[in-house]
Scaffold this active site. Structure first.
Site, PDB file in Angstrom:
ATOM      1  N   ASP A  66       0.845  -1.238  -0.011  1.00 53.03           N
ATOM      2  CA  ASP A  66      -0.028   0.060  -0.023  1.00 53.03           C
ATOM      3  C   ASP A  66       0.952   1.255  -0.011  1.00 53.03           C
ATOM      4  O   ASP A  66       0.348   2.310  -0.082  1.00 53.03           O
ATOM      5  CB  ASP A  66      -0.745   0.051   1.239  1.00 53.03           C
ATOM      6  CG  ASP A  66      -0.374  -0.129   2.657  1.00 53.03           C
ATOM      7  OD1 ASP A  66       0.544  -0.901   2.603  1.00 53.03           O
ATOM      8  OD2 ASP A  66      -0.880   0.411   3.550  1.00 53.03           O
ATOM      9  N   HIS A  67       2.183   1.029   0.164  1.00 50.87           N
ATOM     10  CA  HIS A  67       3.007   2.234   0.015  1.00 50.87           C
ATOM     11  C   HIS A  67       3.967   2.445  -1.235  1.00 50.87           C
ATOM     12  O   HIS A  67       4.574   3.539  -1.385  1.00 50.87           O
ATOM     13  CB  HIS A  67       3.766   2.338   1.322  1.00 50.87           C
ATOM     14  CG  HIS A  67       3.110   2.754   2.536  1.00 50.87           C
ATOM     15  ND1 HIS A  67       2.999   3.526   3.147  1.00 50.87           N
ATOM     16  CD2 HIS A  67       2.367   1.883   3.277  1.00 50.87           C
ATOM     17  CE1 HIS A  67       2.108   3.745   4.127  1.00 50.87           C
ATOM     18  NE2 HIS A  67       1.954   2.607   4.519  1.00 50.87           N
ATOM     19  N   ASP A 212       4.073   4.215   8.876  1.00 51.69           N
ATOM     20  CA  ASP A 212       3.445   3.111   9.381  1.00 51.69           C
ATOM     21  C   ASP A 212       4.524   2.761  10.781  1.00 51.69           C
ATOM     22  O   ASP A 212       5.569   2.477  10.625  1.00 51.69           O
ATOM     23  CB  ASP A 212       3.511   1.801   8.617  1.00 51.69           C
ATOM     24  CG  ASP A 212       2.005   2.027   7.566  1.00 51.69           C
ATOM     25  OD1 ASP A 212       1.969   3.130   7.458  1.00 51.69           O
ATOM     26  OD2 ASP A 212       1.741   0.905   7.149  1.00 51.69           O
TER      27      ASP A 212
END
Length: 305
Positions: A66-67, A212
């Site tokens: 997701d990054h 994160d």
């Protein structure tokens, strides 16, 4: 000089109908810095009419999809559209290998120079510097190697008060005055006192991107007094145990970090898809730190001098 952050994506793990994966664009004096590149980033760039060929640096915090799953597509589009200027890519170990394989098996030879800078995500270290800014890594506590990024403007010159300047000063002496020096004669006597002929410099601005991570108070010395702090807030505090187990943070923890670091403005992002309505996340943080906003897509946050 511009110092502006635009949010391109704010969802964690999986995208939702109205939230893309993490990506941000920081503009400093017309230089574009892309921070993370989740799936769909280049579509977001087009949506907001941002010319991706102007991006000079890309920073990838870690190798959860997701990054960075949008990165190969963005690099390919830059190639297909004939990019010529070099592109600097900062990322953790393994990213270069992943991209090399993707380019190899697609038969792609980029028409521009891709300069890869492998990061040690476990330390606070300067990774980029130009005439106006520095960028440092911020070590995160996540399930895999992960770092955030701290962008700081360098000290700015002091404006000259023209009507107070004596006529005998040379150009090199004027430069020295701008940087805070007094002008002295060969014997060391002060000829022109800096405080008389200059004004206070404009404030140097800063942005900290905390990717994160679990709540990590040992970051506080690096975050102290930053203008704009982005901190992940994947969950509300009722799920604090889940946040800890999954190496994430809650909205309350992000706000506690903002208070302890005495930052000016807090942004929350990386929202779990379980939150269709983000109001509880914002309200929880505001109870602790009033100057808090959600990093929702399309939002622009300007830092004034």
């Amino acid at each position: 000089m511009d110092f502006e952050l635009r949010i391109l994506g704010s969802s964690s793990a999986t995208p939702s109908a109205n939230r893309h994966h993490t990506a941000q664009l920081l503009t400093i004096d017309n230089q574009l810095h892309l921070i993370d590149c989740g799936e769909g980033t280049q579509m977001q760039l087009m949506l907001y009419k941002i010319k991706h060929q102007r991006i000079s640096n890309i920073y990838i915090s870690h190798l959860h999809g997701d990054h960075y799953f949008g990165l190969a597509g963005l690099l390919s589009t830059m190639h297909l559209q004939g990019r010529q200027q070099p592109l600097h890519l900062f990322g953790p170990p393994g990213l270069s290998e992943i991209l090399s394989l993707q380019l190899k098996y697609s038969g792609t030879n980029l028409c521009y120079k891709l300069v890869f800078h492998e990061l040690d995500t476990s330390v606070y270290r300067k990774i980029y510097e130009d005439k106006k800014i520095t960028v440092h890594t911020l070590p995160m506590e996540h399930r895999i190697p992960c770092c955030g990024f701290l962008f700081r403007e360098k000290p700015k010159p002091r404006p000259l008060i023209k009507e107070n300047l004596p006529g005998f000063l040379t150009p090199p002496q004027l430069v020295r005055l701008k940087w805070g020096e007094d002008i002295r004669d060969e014997q060391g006597n002060v000829l022109v006192r800096n405080s008389v002929v200059t004004l206070e410099p404009k404030r140097s601005r800063s942005y900290a991107y905390c990717a994160d991570s679990r709540y990590k108070p040992d970051l506080l010395p690096h975050l102290r007094g930053v203008d704009l702090l982005y901190h992940e807030a994947t969950f509300t505090d009722e799920l604090r145990e889940r946040a800890h187990y999954t190496f994430h943070s809650t909205a309350r923890q992000a706000a506690e970090m903002a208070v302890a670091a005495q930052v000016r403005h807090l942004l929350l992002g990386h929202f779990s898809v379980r939150y269709k309505d983000l109001t509880p996340i914002l309200e929880e943080a505001k109870e602790v730190f009033a100057k808090t906003d959600l990093a929702v897509e399309g939002s622009i946050f300007c830092v004034r001098e």
